[in-house]
Motif scaffolding. Structure first.
Motif, PDB file in Angstrom:
ATOM      1  N   PRO A 106       0.814  -1.233   0.000  1.00  0.00           N
ATOM      2  CA  PRO A 106       0.000   0.000   0.000  1.00  0.00           C
ATOM      3  C   PRO A 106       0.841   1.273   0.000  1.00  0.00           C
ATOM      4  N   ASN A 108       3.866   1.600  -1.379  1.00  0.00           N
ATOM      5  CA  ASN A 108       4.378   1.789  -2.738  1.00  0.00           C
ATOM      6  C   ASN A 108       3.322   2.404  -3.633  1.00  0.00           C
ATOM      7  N   ILE A 109       2.097   1.951  -3.441  1.00  0.00           N
ATOM      8  CA  ILE A 109       1.015   2.476  -4.263  1.00  0.00           C
ATOM      9  C   ILE A 109       0.832   3.969  -4.027  1.00  0.00           C
ATOM     10  N   ILE A 110       0.906   4.365  -2.763  1.00  0.00           N
ATOM     11  CA  ILE A 110       0.740   5.778  -2.444  1.00  0.00           C
ATOM     12  C   ILE A 110       1.991   6.557  -2.826  1.00  0.00           C
TER      13      ILE A 110
ATOM     14  N   GLN B   7       9.222   6.721  -7.970  1.00  0.00           N
ATOM     15  CA  GLN B   7       8.369   5.599  -8.379  1.00  0.00           C
ATOM     16  C   GLN B   7       8.881   4.973  -9.671  1.00  0.00           C
ATOM     17  N   ILE B 211      -6.776  -1.887  -3.130  1.00  0.00           N
ATOM     18  CA  ILE B 211      -6.294  -1.029  -2.061  1.00  0.00           C
ATOM     19  C   ILE B 211      -5.791   0.301  -2.583  1.00  0.00           C
ATOM     20  N   PHE B 217      -0.278   3.145 -12.315  1.00  0.00           N
ATOM     21  CA  PHE B 217       0.639   2.464 -11.381  1.00  0.00           C
ATOM     22  C   PHE B 217       0.754   0.989 -11.732  1.00  0.00           C
TER      23      PHE B 217
END
Lengths: 220, 301
Positions: A106, A108-110, B7, B211, B217
């Motif tokens: 989670p 990493n996603i954010i 990222q 989630i 992404f």
């Protein structure tokens, strides 16, 4: 915080499809602990999916933090979902990743940086008592440990709402009680906790507000 | 911005990790792309060499300017002055009419016939070599010379230049056609690879989406994978052609000795190599994008 008004969810299928939820109206306030009770097939999971913006209602309005999930653009939904920590009935752990990798997902996603993410992952693992196992693979964990790993992943990004679908379904009584205490501790620090369950023991211990479902309708 | 860069860096690292975790599959994938690219690449390299060789070794086409038969000497001088100043001309040679007649007499065995003429039928003339020898440039020069005062006729033997141009043009068309076909193959290969990868990672993608992962992404690592396999495929294709050229050049050197000529094929230039890499990486990215987007759309149904 979460507000349903006249929400119906129909899944397409033969004979006009299947109505999993019928004109449900309910309100959950910030900081509350709420149980969704009812038999299997009563619509508990559907209700949770609608709350977490994983599904959209067929009709009616779902408000999360004053945002109308029904009318939001699809590209905005992921950001609504980040308000929630989710515990799935089947855990949905990633079995090809280590404990640490599962929990960091989670973040990493954010888009947390590695150092901050590391701190938060370890804090979450510490909270559920799995700090020593961060390099282990999930298959090597016991059922109760896997459940706690799922909790760590659900809380690592410090969500304001925790949704748990049948969290005690596969646990023995002692583990179930321990889990109940853990959920209560999150609630005590201000997290809104919504649990779909038919575990009456857990219910009598935590004494939460209950929303009962029967055949897709809210009955109390 | 920093977050965004991080990222991407994370994603690139993860992609490299994925490539090395499944070495055999990655190798075969890259190999397929490399072989697919090597074919048009080899054709292109040969074509570029033929083109360079033809330009360097073919006899240069010349323009012949003939003045009016009664043109005064002053007109010839003026044209000479113009030729001297002209930027498109490498060199020129003046042939006076008397000289031309003498040459004709000496070379053709028509001395008697020529002797019987009571006046010289030949005009003054210039033989001109242009700096550039493409048919278009030569024709432009011809038209320009024609308009000059005192010029009666301009003759250009452009047929060979046209033939060469047409042949090379055909070659380029074939290369383009091949490249288009194999570009499609490259996109198809990455599309399929990514589809399979997404199927095996379906659980992870579903969880990530639930989630709060956005579609970009989820898509990003696959795009990196596609671009990277394209790039590595280009490198493999380049290597195949390089190896082929080395083998060929050994033989060509022997053949060249027999003909007393230097025969050698050169590989892609640096700009061409860079465009090849860019082209392959873009196509890999495109295949991955199409596949990932389609897959995500299916997930959302």
């Amino acid at each position: 915080m979460i507000s349903f008004s006249q929400v119906t969810k129909r899944y397409p299928g033969a004979g006009g499809g299947y109505e999993a939820l019928k004109s449900a109206t309910l309100d959950i306030q910030p900081g509350e602990m709420v149980f969704i009770t009812g038999h299997s097939g009563a619509g508990k999971s559907t209700l949770l999916k609608l709350m977490a913006a994983i599904e959209r209602p067929t009709s009616g309005t779902v408000l999360v933090n004053h945002q109308n999930v029904s009318t939001l653009r699809a590209s905005a939904l992921p950001f609504v979902r980040r308000n929630f920590g989710l515990m799935f009935q089947d855990h949905k752990l990633l079995y090809d990743r280590s404990v640490y990798q599962n929990v960091v997902l989670p973040l990493n996603i954010i888009g947390y940086n590695a150092a901050e993410a590391g701190k938060r992952v370890r804090a979450a693992l510490d909270k559920v008592g799995l700090l020593a196992k961060e390099k282990a693979m999930p298959v090597t964990l016991s059922g109760g440990e896997q459940q706690r790993l799922a909790i760590a992943r659900a809380i690592v990004h410090r969500p304001s709402i925790l949704l748990a679908d049948e969290p005690t379904a596969n646990l023995d009584a002692a583990y179930a009680l321990e889990l109940g205490e853990l959920l209560r501790s999150f609630n005590q620090v201000g997290v809104t906790v919504v649990i779909a369950t038919h575990d009456e023991q857990l219910q009598s211990r935590l004494q939460p507000r209950c929303i009962a479902l029967a055949q897709g309708r809210v009955t109390q | 911005m920093k977050n965004w860069l991080r990222q991407h860096a994370l994603c690139l690292a993860a992609t490299l990790g994925r490539l090395t975790r499944t070495p055999l599959a990655s190798l075969l994938n890259v190999g397929v792309i490399g072989v697919a690219l090597a074919l048009p690449l080899a054709f292109y390299v040969v074509l570029a060499n033929v083109q360079g060789c033809a330009r360097a070794n073919a006899p240069t086409p010349q323009l012949s300017l003939f003045l009016k038969i009664d043109a005064p000497a002053a007109a010839a001088r003026e044209i000479e002055a113009r030729l001297k100043k002209h930027e498109g001309i490498a060199k020129y040679r003046f042939i006076a009419r008397d000289q031309a007649l003498a040459d004709l007499k000496a070379s053709t065995g028509l001395a008697d016939v020529i002797a019987s003429l009571n006046r010289n039928p030949l005009p003054d003339g210039f033989v001109v070599d242009a700096k550039e020898n493409s048919a278009a440039v030569l024709e432009k020069l011809r038209d320009e010379f024609k308009a000059w005062p005192g010029v009666e006729h301009v003759q250009l033997d452009s047929a060979w230049a046209r033939r060469l141009d047409a042949t090379l043009h055909l070659g380029r068309l074939i290369v383009l056609g091949l490249a288009a076909l194999l570009a499609f193959a490259l996109v198809a290969v990455t599309f399929n690879t990514i589809r399979l990868q997404m199927l095996t990672q379906r659980a992870e993608i579903e969880v990530a989406k639930m989630i709060g992962a956005t579609n970009p992404f989820v898509r990003r690592p696959f795009l990196y994978y596609g671009a990277l396999t394209g790039l590595l495929g280009a490198a493999v294709g380049w290597g195949i052609v390089w190896g082929g050229l080395r083998l060929l050049n050994d033989r060509l050197a022997g053949l060249g000795q027999l003909y007393d000529a230097q025969l050698r094929l050169t590989h892609l230039s640096l700009p061409d190599t860079l465009s090849l890499c860019l082209f392959a990486a873009t196509l890999g990215w495109l295949g991955a994008w199409l596949s990932a987007s389609r897959n995500l759309a299916e997930l959302e149904e």
